[in-house]
Design a protein around this motif. Structure first.
Motif, PDB file in Angstrom:
ATOM      1  N   LYS A  51      41.736  37.424  43.337  1.00  0.00           N
ATOM      2  CA  LYS A  51      40.790  38.527  43.523  1.00  0.00           C
ATOM      3  C   LYS A  51      41.312  39.826  42.924  1.00  0.00           C
ATOM      4  N   GLU A  52      42.616  40.030  43.010  1.00  0.00           N
ATOM      5  CA  GLU A  52      43.188  41.228  42.400  1.00  0.00           C
ATOM      6  C   GLU A  52      43.065  41.175  40.883  1.00  0.00           C
ATOM      7  N   MET A  53      43.321  40.003  40.305  1.00  0.00           N
ATOM      8  CA  MET A  53      43.170  39.852  38.855  1.00  0.00           C
ATOM      9  C   MET A  53      41.721  40.041  38.442  1.00  0.00           C
ATOM     10  N   LEU A  54      40.806  39.465  39.208  1.00  0.00           N
ATOM     11  CA  LEU A  54      39.387  39.576  38.881  1.00  0.00           C
ATOM     12  C   LEU A  54      38.926  41.027  38.940  1.00  0.00           C
ATOM     13  N   ASP A  55      39.391  41.776  39.930  1.00  0.00           N
ATOM     14  CA  ASP A  55      39.044  43.193  40.035  1.00  0.00           C
ATOM     15  C   ASP A  55      39.524  43.962  38.807  1.00  0.00           C
ATOM     16  N   THR A  56      40.720  43.643  38.341  1.00  0.00           N
ATOM     17  CA  THR A  56      41.266  44.303  37.146  1.00  0.00           C
ATOM     18  C   THR A  56      40.391  44.047  35.935  1.00  0.00           C
ATOM     19  N   LEU A  57      39.965  42.795  35.775  1.00  0.00           N
ATOM     20  CA  LEU A  57      39.129  42.446  34.623  1.00  0.00           C
ATOM     21  C   LEU A  57      37.762  43.122  34.706  1.00  0.00           C
ATOM     22  N   ARG A  58      37.201  43.192  35.912  1.00  0.00           N
ATOM     23  CA  ARG A  58      35.861  43.757  36.054  1.00  0.00           C
ATOM     24  C   ARG A  58      35.841  45.275  35.857  1.00  0.00           C
ATOM     25  N   GLN A  59      36.972  45.906  36.043  1.00  0.00           N
ATOM     26  CA  GLN A  59      37.026  47.342  35.748  1.00  0.00           C
ATOM     27  C   GLN A  59      36.843  47.587  34.259  1.00  0.00           C
ATOM     28  N   GLN A  60      37.336  46.641  33.435  1.00  0.00           N
ATOM     29  CA  GLN A  60      37.185  46.751  31.988  1.00  0.00           C
ATOM     30  C   GLN A  60      35.871  46.140  31.508  1.00  0.00           C
ATOM     31  N   TRP A  61      35.488  45.023  32.102  1.00  0.00           N
ATOM     32  CA  TRP A  61      34.269  44.317  31.703  1.00  0.00           C
ATOM     33  C   TRP A  61      33.413  44.068  32.946  1.00  0.00           C
ATOM     34  N   PRO A  62      32.669  45.049  33.411  1.00  0.00           N
ATOM     35  CA  PRO A  62      31.850  44.867  34.625  1.00  0.00           C
ATOM     36  C   PRO A  62      30.784  43.795  34.461  1.00  0.00           C
ATOM     37  N   GLU A  63      30.466  43.448  33.217  1.00  0.00           N
ATOM     38  CA  GLU A  63      29.445  42.424  32.965  1.00  0.00           C
ATOM     39  C   GLU A  63      30.018  41.012  33.020  1.00  0.00           C
ATOM     40  N   LEU A  64      31.298  40.865  33.339  1.00  0.00           N
ATOM     41  CA  LEU A  64      31.937  39.550  33.433  1.00  0.00           C
ATOM     42  C   LEU A  64      31.098  38.633  34.316  1.00  0.00           C
ATOM     43  N   GLU A  65      30.764  37.441  33.808  1.00  0.00           N
ATOM     44  CA  GLU A  65      29.877  36.556  34.537  1.00  0.00           C
ATOM     45  C   GLU A  65      30.572  35.264  34.940  1.00  0.00           C
ATOM     46  N   LYS A  66      30.189  34.767  36.112  1.00  0.00           N
ATOM     47  CA  LYS A  66      30.749  33.514  36.621  1.00  0.00           C
ATOM     48  C   LYS A  66      30.071  32.340  35.936  1.00  0.00           C
ATOM     49  N   LEU A  67      30.864  31.336  35.574  1.00  0.00           N
ATOM     50  CA  LEU A  67      30.334  30.145  34.927  1.00  0.00           C
ATOM     51  C   LEU A  67      30.277  28.984  35.923  1.00  0.00           C
ATOM     52  N   PRO A  68      29.333  28.065  35.737  1.00  0.00           N
ATOM     53  CA  PRO A  68      29.287  26.885  36.620  1.00  0.00           C
ATOM     54  C   PRO A  68      30.517  26.028  36.402  1.00  0.00           C
ATOM     55  N   GLU A  69      30.871  25.244  37.420  1.00  0.00           N
ATOM     56  CA  GLU A  69      32.054  24.403  37.312  1.00  0.00           C
ATOM     57  C   GLU A  69      31.823  23.085  38.026  1.00  0.00           C
ATOM     58  N   GLU A  70      32.568  22.069  37.626  1.00  0.00           N
ATOM     59  CA  GLU A  70      32.479  20.775  38.287  1.00  0.00           C
ATOM     60  C   GLU A  70      33.093  20.858  39.679  1.00  0.00           C
ATOM     61  N   GLU A  71      32.631  19.991  40.573  1.00  0.00           N
ATOM     62  CA  GLU A  71      33.111  20.031  41.946  1.00  0.00           C
ATOM     63  C   GLU A  71      34.616  19.817  42.032  1.00  0.00           C
ATOM     64  N   SER A  72      35.156  18.978  41.141  1.00  0.00           N
ATOM     65  CA  SER A  72      36.581  18.665  41.188  1.00  0.00           C
ATOM     66  C   SER A  72      37.432  19.637  40.381  1.00  0.00           C
ATOM     67  N   SER A  73      36.826  20.656  39.824  1.00  0.00           N
ATOM     68  CA  SER A  73      37.570  21.601  38.994  1.00  0.00           C
ATOM     69  C   SER A  73      38.564  22.400  39.826  1.00  0.00           C
ATOM     70  N   THR A  74      39.739  22.656  39.256  1.00  0.00           N
ATOM     71  CA  THR A  74      40.738  23.495  39.917  1.00  0.00           C
ATOM     72  C   THR A  74      40.643  24.944  39.454  1.00  0.00           C
ATOM     73  N   ALA A  75      39.756  25.229  38.521  1.00  0.00           N
ATOM     74  CA  ALA A  75      39.663  26.556  37.921  1.00  0.00           C
ATOM     75  C   ALA A  75      38.327  27.223  38.239  1.00  0.00           C
ATOM     76  N   LYS A  76      38.376  28.519  38.479  1.00  0.00           N
ATOM     77  CA  LYS A  76      37.173  29.347  38.610  1.00  0.00           C
ATOM     78  C   LYS A  76      36.980  30.045  37.272  1.00  0.00           C
ATOM     79  N   ALA A  77      35.881  29.725  36.573  1.00  0.00           N
ATOM     80  CA  ALA A  77      35.694  30.158  35.191  1.00  0.00           C
ATOM     81  C   ALA A  77      34.747  31.356  35.083  1.00  0.00           C
ATOM     82  N   PHE A  78      35.090  32.261  34.156  1.00  0.00           N
ATOM     83  CA  PHE A  78      34.294  33.454  33.888  1.00  0.00           C
ATOM     84  C   PHE A  78      34.232  33.682  32.377  1.00  0.00           C
ATOM     85  N   LYS A  79      33.273  34.504  31.992  1.00  0.00           N
ATOM     86  CA  LYS A  79      33.104  34.781  30.566  1.00  0.00           C
ATOM     87  C   LYS A  79      32.564  36.192  30.366  1.00  0.00           C
ATOM     88  N   VAL A  80      33.084  36.885  29.383  1.00  0.00           N
ATOM     89  CA  VAL A  80      32.509  38.161  28.985  1.00  0.00           C
ATOM     90  C   VAL A  80      31.360  37.853  28.026  1.00  0.00           C
TER      91      VAL A  80
END
Length: 375
Positions: free
Chosen positions: A265-294
C-alpha cells in the motif's frame, strides 16, 4: 536402506492415491441392514459433492483446502553466482552434496509424472538455474511433454543474453529477471558482485526475441531502493515489461528487519502520487501478483504482497527443491517438505478420512500421517 529410484517411488505414491475416490469426495461405508433410503441419500449427497468440487485434472494435485496445484517450480541447483543481500549471507550457504541432488533424469521423471497428473506450467529456478550446464537440454526435454503449456525460468540475468537464443529454440516461453536497482554502483552493493550491464543486456535480448511481457522482479527495501520506484515504472512506458515489486521477506541469513519492509500500500500510494490515473488490472484467482497499469504505457507493474496481504488461500504452486524435497511454501520457515528420494516406507500416506487437515498435519492414530495433497 537404499533410496528407491525416484520414478518407481513416485509411481507407488500415485497408485496409493486411488485408495480413495479419485474425485476427493468422502466415502461412507454402509453397514448391513441400513435402510435403502440411506443409500439413496448418500448417493445424492456424493453427486452434489462431485458437482461442487469437480476438478479439471487429477484429484491427486487437489489438496484438502480445494487448491488445485497446476504450477510446479523445480530448483535446478542450490548454487548462485550472486550474493544478494536479501537472499543469502555474503559467505554463501551450506550446499547439499552433489550425490544427494536430483539428477537430470530424476528431474525429467518428476516433471513427467506431475504433468501427467495435471500440471500445465513449470518454472525452473535455483539458486541460479542458468549456471547449470544442461539447462538448455532440460528445457528441450520438458518442451516435449504433452499437456505442458508453459515453461518459464527465473534468473538473475547474468548469463541470459548468451543463452536465451538457445533456450527460446528449445521451448522456453516465459522469463522472470531479478533486478533491484537501475544504478550500477548500487547493483554491486546489493548483489555483492559486478554484472549490472549483463542483466540489462539480458532484458533487452528478451524483448528483442519477442518475449512479452518480460517480467522484472524487484525486491523493495527501505533505505536502499524504494527511491527508484518511479524510475522502474517509467521503464514500462515504452517497453513490454511487467515490473513486479516484491515485499522484502525474511530468509535464512538475510538479517531481515521489519523496518526495512516497504508495504504494497505504501508503494502504491507513491506511484499514485505520480500517476493518479493508475488503473487496476484483472487477475487470475491463483495469481500472486496485484497488477496495475498506467494508461497509455506499453507495460505494467505488479505487487507481490507476501508479507502484508498473503495469498496462501489461492496459491496453486508446488516446489521441488534441488535436493528432491516437495514443498508448498517458499517463505515459511520449517514449512512441511516431503522427500522425493527417501524410501517410501518412511511415509504413512493418508488419502482418505482426514480430508479437513492441511498438508503435513498430524492425523489420529499411530505413526506420522503425512497428508499429501490429497494423497
Amino acid at each position: 536402506m537404499a533410496a528407491r529410484p525416484v520414478s518407481r517411488m513416485l509411481q507407488r505414491v500415485l497408485r496409493s492415491s486411488v485408495r480413495s475416490c479419485s474425485s476427493g469426495a468422502p466415502v461412507t461405508q454402509h453397514r448391513p441392514g441400513e435402510p435403502s433410503q440411506t443409500a439413496v441419500e448418500e448417493l445424492s449427497r456424493r453427486r452434489q459433492f462431485l458437482r461442487e468440487h469437480a476438478a479439471p485434472f487429477s484429484a491427486f494435485l487437489t489438496d484438502s483446502f480445494g487448491r488445485q496445484h497446476s504450477y510446479l517450480r523445480i530448483s535446478l541447483t542450490e548454487k548462485c553466482n550472486l550474493r544478494c543481500q536479501y537472499c543469502m549471507p555474503e559467505e554463501g550457504v551450506p550446499l547439499t552434496p552433489k550425490a544427494d541432488l536430483l539428477t537430470t533424469e530424476e528431474i525429467l521423471t518428476l516433471a513427467r509424472l506431475f504433468v501427467k497428473e495435471g500440471v500445465d506450467k513449470i518454472r525452473l529456478t535455483g539458486g541460479e538455474p542458468l549456471i547449470r550446464p544442461d539447462v538448455v537440454d532440460i528445457v528441450a526435454q520438458l518442451h516435449r511433454l504433452e499437456g505442458l503449456r508453459t515453461i518459464g525460468i527465473t534468473t538473475n540475468g547474468i548469463n541470459l543474453a548468451r543463452l536465451l537464443p538457445q533456450l527460446q529454440k528449445a521451448g522456453l516461453s516465459a522469463i522472470n529477471i531479478s533486478l533491484d536497482t537501475l544504478v550500477p554502483a548500487k547493483f554491486e552493493f546489493i548483489v555483492r558482485r559486478k554484472g549490472f550491464h549483463k542483466v540489462m543486456e539480458g532484458i533487452h535480448k528478451a524483448i528483442e526475441l519477442g518475449y512479452s511481457p518480460v517480467k522484472v522482479n524487484c525486491v523493495v527495501m527501505r533505505g536502499l531502493n524504494e527511491d527508484e520506484l518511479l524510475d522502474f515504472v517509467a521503464l514500462t512506458e515504452g517497453l513490454p515489461l511487467d515490473v513486479r515489486f516484491i515485499e522484502y521477506m525474511p530468509f535464512d541469513g538475510n538479517k531481515w528487519n521489519f523496518k526495512k519492509m516497504v508495504s504494497y500500500k505504501e508503494m502504491l500510494d507513491t506511484l499514485r502520487q505520480q500517476w493518479p490515473e493508475l488503473e487496476k488490472l484483472p487477475e487470475e484467482e491463483s495469481s500472486t501478483a496485484k497488477a496495475f497499469k498506467v494508461p497509455g504505457f506499453r507495460g505494467q507493474v505488479s505487487f507481490i504482497t507476501s508479507m502484508s496481504e498473503h495469498f496462501c488461500g489461492t496459491c496453486n504452486r508446488l516446489r521441488i527443491t534441488a535436493d528432491g524435497n516437495l514443498k508448498y511454501a517458499l517463505q515459511a520457515e520449517g514449512s512441511p517438505a516431503w522427500s522425493m528420494t527417501q524410501p517410501q516406507e518412511a511415509w504413512v500416506l493418508t488419502p482418505g478420512p482426514w480430508g479437513t487437515l492441511g498438508m503435513g498435519a498430524e492425523a489420529p492414530g499411530p505413526g506420522r500421517h503425512v497428508l499429501l495433497p490429497p494423497w
